[in-house]
Design an enzyme around this catalytic site. Structure first.
Site, PDB file in Angstrom:
ATOM      1  N   ASP A 159     126.207  53.705  -9.140  1.00  0.00           N
ATOM      2  CA  ASP A 159     125.982  53.994 -10.556  1.00  0.00           C
ATOM      3  C   ASP A 159     125.884  52.634 -11.263  1.00  0.00           C
ATOM      4  O   ASP A 159     126.250  51.591 -10.703  1.00  0.00           O
ATOM      5  CB  ASP A 159     127.114  54.848 -11.143  1.00  0.00           C
ATOM      6  CG  ASP A 159     126.669  55.534 -12.450  1.00  0.00           C
ATOM      7  OD1 ASP A 159     125.637  55.116 -13.035  1.00  0.00           O
ATOM      8  OD2 ASP A 159     127.350  56.472 -12.897  1.00  0.00           O
TER       9      ASP A 159
HETATM   10  C1  BGC Z   1     125.173  57.014 -15.735  1.00  0.00           C
HETATM   11  C2  BGC Z   1     124.183  57.560 -14.708  1.00  0.00           C
HETATM   12  C3  BGC Z   1     122.796  57.092 -15.071  1.00  0.00           C
HETATM   13  C4  BGC Z   1     122.767  55.577 -15.141  1.00  0.00           C
HETATM   14  C5  BGC Z   1     121.404  54.989 -15.472  1.00  0.00           C
HETATM   15  C6  BGC Z   1     125.024  55.519 -15.921  1.00  0.00           C
HETATM   16  O1  BGC Z   1     125.795  55.093 -16.995  1.00  0.00           O
HETATM   17  O2  BGC Z   1     126.478  57.338 -15.331  1.00  0.00           O
HETATM   18  O3  BGC Z   1     124.230  58.953 -14.695  1.00  0.00           O
HETATM   19  O4  BGC Z   1     121.880  57.578 -14.145  1.00  0.00           O
HETATM   20  O5  BGC Z   1     123.687  55.162 -16.143  1.00  0.00           O
HETATM   21  O6  BGC Z   1     121.035  55.263 -16.771  1.00  0.00           O
END
Ligand code: BGC
Length: 705
Positions: free
Chosen positions: A232
């Site tokens: 993530d």
């Molecule tokens: C979120 C993810 C997301 C990623 C990219 C993160 O903060 O938890 O779900 O895909 O950002 O935007």
């Protein structure tokens, strides 16, 4: 990339390899997409682009977001209990991603609803792993049918937003296997997503993105996952540990992380084989991407067609919680007074990376007007003026597009005035909204899980005045997660749970109100009577002021598994949802075959409206060696549209390994008598049968293959 992947890797320098496993930050190729990999021009390796998210493609653009359909939230998709409809949504999102030049869509979110306050409840599917697994499989299949990769996230146990980047989730192997991993397992085995996103949180002491047990043993060795694992955004601390654990791609990525990896290989702290392993996986997935296949995207997805799919999915996902004395449907000429500012500021979805930028959102009020329903004009205009003026005030202005609008006071009409509307209308609608999202859990307090004082006052006044004249009152819940309804539901005749249903919200609401759509959604999550009844009481962890650790004391008793087993009455149970018609169940036959159960029964529409029913098959275990929930969902089927009098013969197959519990490191189906319960909800069981498994079955880790 015409040469073989192995050959290509042999030509790569250490620096090139390290740069491939660390993202390039925000996408340059598709500005405002969440991320991309680094290209290596010398070897003809392009960058691949990824973006969010579960409710539709989110590309922020250079200050000007790309327009993309706002589909119903994941919780709505799960409420459809209809994999076919969900697959269509997946296809449409996949097509939009493709036409905007995106290679991998960062969706769906497959985490379990452990606690109704989790801020991302709207973008996860259910408290049940089977429903989560089936619906997410359909979603992934849909997306990938368009040549775009899906990335199931957040692996695993990212069940809260409070301190999500550091929180240490302490959970038994059993609950991980049976509940939190299971949805992922089903999706990975059934739909083969190209990618998995490791979660921010720690799991039993180790960051998920640095957790070898999770990313290598379970995911790859046991489940046979062959795609890439990406972190993530900004997850974990140690890139070397991430690579070693099996986290192939570090996102969004920084030059510093590339440097750390190069140094680690040079110092012998990271073997080049481990680096090669991730490079190979990334290159393998890359060969499937649209970028590598030279796809010329149009920047013109078919938004019109997709709007219809968004409508269709929302129409199937709306849940009629309550409908006393057939308060709904309304006659098409009923005079309607609409209360609550949510009729204008209708919520399509929740906040964060699951946010969307659609061309429009049809508010509830606009939907009613568009369908030419008889809305009280004076009241509607009053609300429009109120919202407009209040939003000009400093304290109610949005701080930024990603920060929720401060809720407006709801109780601004006098009782006399409401009485005037009660006299001249047939029905009152009251819209109640709640917004949460990434990084923000809902609070177990007024204005959060409970109604605020002004919402309650409005409800009380409207209920009193309309009931005085024997007029009906209908609450419309435009929310992303369960809220408390038990203390006030007696004030209303009907409750329509629309969740956060995407851009077509108002049209769907209007059509449900007048019976053009017969509701067929069912709850994928329990509505508890009170927050104190929720089994995951340790949420969001300890110490309470700034939690660093959250212990899953409730273990396998998540959601209805708890309420059902321990006799705690919910406000509305898992699987509940009414229809304008009635269904009768009959002729249950259960056969025990070598490796599965065949469950057959009939569902008949015995009411007056055409409708669809979600038949649910639960299994109650024998008393065995280990405690088990009283009942667990093991299969379901949504019927076709049945006309009054029509019957569908349903057959649900339940693989025997689906009955297994995780006992001492093995999947075991204990011998004994199992009760098969078929019903319209987890607490409305219509048919029962028993089967006996004579000999205990043990599966090792080969379950569900
Ligand atoms: C979120 C993810 C997301 C990623 C990219 C993160 O903060 O938890 O779900 O895909 O950002 O935007």
């Amino acid at each position: 990339m015409s040469v073989s992947i192995k050959e290509l890797i042999s030509k790569m320098t250490l620096e090139e390899k390290a740069s491939l496993v660390v993202g390039a930050g925000k996408s340059q190729r598709v500005p405002g997409a969440a991320g991309e990999t680094r290209s290596i021009k010398r070897l003809g390796i392009p960058s691949i682009v990824m973006t969010d998210g579960p409710q539709g493609v989110r590309i922020e653009g250079d200050g000007k977001p790309y327009v993309a359909t706002a589909f119903p939230s994941a919780i709505v998709l799960a409420s459809t209990w209809n994999p076919e409809v969900v697959e269509k949504v997946g296809m449409a999102i996949g097509e939009e991603a493709r036409e905007y030049g995106v290679d991998i869509l960062l969706a769906p979110g497959v985490n379990i609803h452990r606690n109704p306050l989790c801020g991302r409840t709207f973008e996860y599917f259910s408290e049940d792993p089977l429903l989560t697994g089936e619906i997410s499989s359909a979603y992934v299949k849909g997306v990938q049918s368009q040549g775009v990769g899906a990335c199931v996230k957040h692996f695993v146990a990212n069940n809260q937003e409070t301190n999500r980047r550091i929180i240490d989730t302490i959970a038994s192997e059993r609950v991980l296997r049976e509940i939190y991993l299971r949805g992922f397992e089903i999706a990975i085995k059934k739909a083969k997503p190209w990618a998995v996103m490791s979660a921010y949180n720690k799991l039993n002491g180790e960051y998920c993105s640095e957790n070898e047990w999770l990313l290598t043993k379970v995911l790859r060795e046991e489940w046979g996952f062959e795609g890439i694992v990406m972190s993530d955004w900004g997850a974990g601390e140690n890139p070397v540990k991430q690579l070693k654990a099996g986290n192939d791609l570090i996102m969004p990525g920084s030059d510093e992380q590339v440097k750390v990896l190069i140094e680690a290989v040079k110092k012998g702290e990271l073997s080049e084989e481990i680096l090669n392993r991730s490079v190979e996986r990334i290159l393998k997935v890359m060969t499937k991407t649209l970028t590598l296949r030279g796809y010329k995207y149009s920047n013109k997805p078919d938004l019109e067609r997709h709007a219809k799919i968004a409508y269709e999915a929302a129409a199937e996902g709306i849940v009629l919680l309550k409908n006393d004395n057939n308060a709904l449907p309304l006659s098409s000429d009923a005079k309607i007074a609409v209360f609550g500012t949510g009729q204008i500021e209708t919520l399509r979805g929740g906040l964060g990376s699951g946010w969307t930028h659609p061309k429009y959102v049809v508010s509830i009020l606009d939907g009613l007007r568009e369908r030419k329903l008889n809305v009280d004009v004076e009241l509607a205009e009053k609300y429009e003026k109120y919202v407009k003026e209040m939003r000009k005030r400093k304290e109610y202005k949005p701080e930024s597009p990603d920060i929720p609008l401060p809720p407006l006071p709801q109780d601004f009409l006098s009782e006399e005035e409401i009485e005037k509307y009660a006299k001249r209308n047939d029905v009152a609608l009251i819209v109640i909204t709640r917004l949460s999202g990434e990084g923000r859990d809902l609070k177990p307090e007024k204005g959060g899980f409970y109604l605020s004082d002004d919402e309650r006052k409005l409800l009380e006044k409207v209920s009193k005045c309309f009931h005085k004249y024997e007029k009906k009152v209908v609450a419309i819940l435009n929310i992303g997660q369960p809220i408390e309804v038990y203390s006030w539901e007696k004030l209303v005749d009907a409750i329509l749970l629309i969740w956060q249903p995407g851009q077509e919200a108002g049209r769907v609401v209007a059509d449900v109100l007048i019976g053009v759509i017969n509701p067929s959604g069912k709850l994928p999550i329990t509505f508890p009577k009170d927050y104190n009844d929720v089994p995951s009481w340790s949420f969001p962890g300890e110490p309470p002021e700034n939690p660093v650790k959250v212990v899953y004391y409730e273990d396998i008793y998540v959601g209805y598994r708890y309420y059902g087993t321990f006799g705690v009455e919910p406000a509305y149970p898992f699987g509940h949802g009414l229809s304008y018609t009635k269904f009768e169940y009959s002729d249950l036959k259960v056969e025990l075959r070598e490796d599965h159960l065949t469950v057959r029964f009939k569902v008949k529409n015995v009411g007056k409206y055409p409708g669809k029913e979600v038949a649910q098959v639960y299994v109650s275990p024998p008393r065995g060696r280990v405690p088990k929930p009283l009942l667990e969902l093991k299969g379901f089927h949504k019927t076709r549209m049945l006309k009054p009098g029509e019957v569908e013969e349903v057959e649900v197959k339940i693989p025997l390994d689906l009955l297994a519990s995780h006992i001492n490191g093995k999947w075991v189906v204990e011998s004994g008598e199992y009760e098969i319960r078929v019903g319209s909800s987890s607490r409305d069981i219509r048919l029962r049968a028993r089967i006996t498994i004579t000999k205990t079955l043990t599966y090792g880790f080969k379950i569900l293959q």
